[in-house]
Design a protein around this motif. Structure first.
Motif, short mmCIF file in Angstrom:
data_model
loop_
_atom_site.label_atom_id
_atom_site.label_comp_id
_atom_site.label_asym_id
_atom_site.label_seq_id
_atom_site.Cartn_x
_atom_site.Cartn_y
_atom_site.Cartn_z
N PRO A 216 20.07 -10.77 4.51
CA PRO A 216 19.95 -11.83 3.68
C PRO A 216 18.25 -11.42 2.92
N VAL A 217 17.62 -10.25 2.80
CA VAL A 217 16.96 -10.09 2.55
C VAL A 217 15.89 -11.02 1.72
N PRO A 218 17.09 -11.49 0.38
CA PRO A 218 16.27 -13.07 -0.55
C PRO A 218 15.42 -13.98 0.33
N ALA A 219 16.48 -15.29 1.17
CA ALA A 219 15.82 -15.62 2.10
C ALA A 219 14.76 -15.24 3.54
N ALA A 220 14.41 -14.35 3.61
CA ALA A 220 13.40 -13.04 4.72
C ALA A 220 11.93 -13.20 3.30
N VAL A 221 12.25 -12.34 2.59
CA VAL A 221 11.24 -12.40 1.68
C VAL A 221 10.88 -14.17 1.09
N TRP A 222 11.26 -15.35 1.18
CA TRP A 222 11.06 -16.01 1.10
C TRP A 222 10.80 -17.73 2.06
N ASP A 223 11.08 -17.12 3.34
CA ASP A 223 10.61 -17.43 4.77
C ASP A 223 9.10 -16.93 4.49
N GLU A 224 8.44 -15.49 4.23
CA GLU A 224 7.14 -14.80 4.51
C GLU A 224 6.37 -15.17 3.64
N VAL A 225 7.07 -15.75 2.30
CA VAL A 225 6.22 -16.45 1.28
C VAL A 225 5.42 -17.66 1.78
N THR A 226 7.26 -18.50 2.32
CA THR A 226 5.94 -20.10 2.37
C THR A 226 5.94 -20.27 3.66
#
Length: 210
Positions: free
Chosen positions: A121-131
Motif C-alpha cells: 500500500p505504499v503509493p496509496a498511503a503516500v497519496w493519502d498523506e499528500v491529499t
C-alpha cells in the motif's frame, strides 16, 4: 524565463541569503497579487531542518511564477537520509478554465521509502498523506502521481548500492480570496510542502515534526 524573485535571509536554514543581485524591490509591471504572493513567501516562517533555494519557473508554464527548491535530511547514502523537492506557484494573466482561476501550484518530491520495498500500500498511503495536507491548505482540483523508483549506483557512487524511493508529482488550485482582497497566501503553500517533505525524513526522536 518567467519572473524570478529572490528569497532574502530569514535565518540559518535559508540559502542564497545576501546573494549578489538579490531582488529586494518590486520590479516594474508586476501585478499586485503577484507581488503580494512574493511578499508572503518572504515573510513565511521557515521549517526547521529544511533548506530553501529559489529556482527558475519556465515561461512556458506561466508568465509569472515563484519557484522554491526544498531539501531536508542528509545525503548519507541511506534510504531514509534525504528528501528533496520543489514547488512552483504559477499565475496566468487571465483565469484559466483548467486551473479554476489564475493560480495553480505544481510540486515534486523525491522521498525515502516509508518502510518495506515498495510493495503493497505504499503509493496509496503516500497519496493519502499528500491529499490530507492539501485539503487542510484549502486546495482544489488536486491531481498527481506516485512512483516507486529503484536506483542502482555505479562508479564513484557504487558504495551506495541499490536504493528505493518514492517520487510524488502533484498539482492543485490553491485557495484564493480576491473578493476579500486577501489574495493568495503563497507562503502557506510553500510552508505546507516543506512540512510534508520534512515529515518523511527520519530525525531524532526528540526532534518533533508536524
Amino acid at each position: 524565463m518567467a519572473e524570478i524573485f529572490a528569497i532574502p535571509a530569514a535565518g540559518p536554514e535559508t540559502s542564497r541569503a545576501g546573494a549578489p543581485g538579490a531582488m529586494q524591490g518590486r520590479p516594474p509591471d508586476t501585478p499586485d497579487d503577484v507581488w503580494e504572493a512574493v511578499e508572503s513567501v518572504r515573510a513565511m516562517a521557515r521549517e526547521p531542518g529544511v533548506t530553501y533555494h529559489e529556482m527558475p519557473v519556465p515561461a512556458t508554464l506561466a508568465p509569472h511564477g515563484i519557484g522554491v527548491h526544498l531539501e531536508s535530511g542528509e545525503d548519507d547514502g541511506a534510504d531514509d537520509g534525504l528528501a528533496s523537492g520543489w514547488i512552483m506557484l504559477l499565475r496566468a494573466d487571465e483565469p484559466r478554465f483548467d486551473w479554476g482561476g489564475r493560480w495553480r501550484c505544481v510540486a515534486y518530491a523525491r522521498l525515502p521509502m516509508p518502510g518495506g520495498d515498495g510493495a503493497g500500500p505504499v503509493p496509496a498511503a503516500v497519496w493519502d498523506e499528500v491529499t490530507k495536507r492539501l485539503d487542510e491548505a484549502g486546495a482544489a482540483a488536486i491531481g498527481g502521481t506516485i512512483t516507486i523508483v529503484r536506483d542502482a549506483a555505479f562508479g564513484a557512487l557504487e558504495r551506495r548500492g541499490e536504493g528505493t524511493g518514492v517520487e510524488v508529482r502533484v498539482s492543485w488550485t490553491p485557495f484564493d480570496d480576491p473578493l476579500g482582497h486577501n489574495g493568495l497566501d503563497a507562503g502557506a503553500q510553500v510552508a505546507m510542502w516543506a512540512r510534508f517533505i520534512r515529515s518523511t525524513v527520519r530525525f531524532e526522536e526528540n526532534d518533533p515534526i508536524d
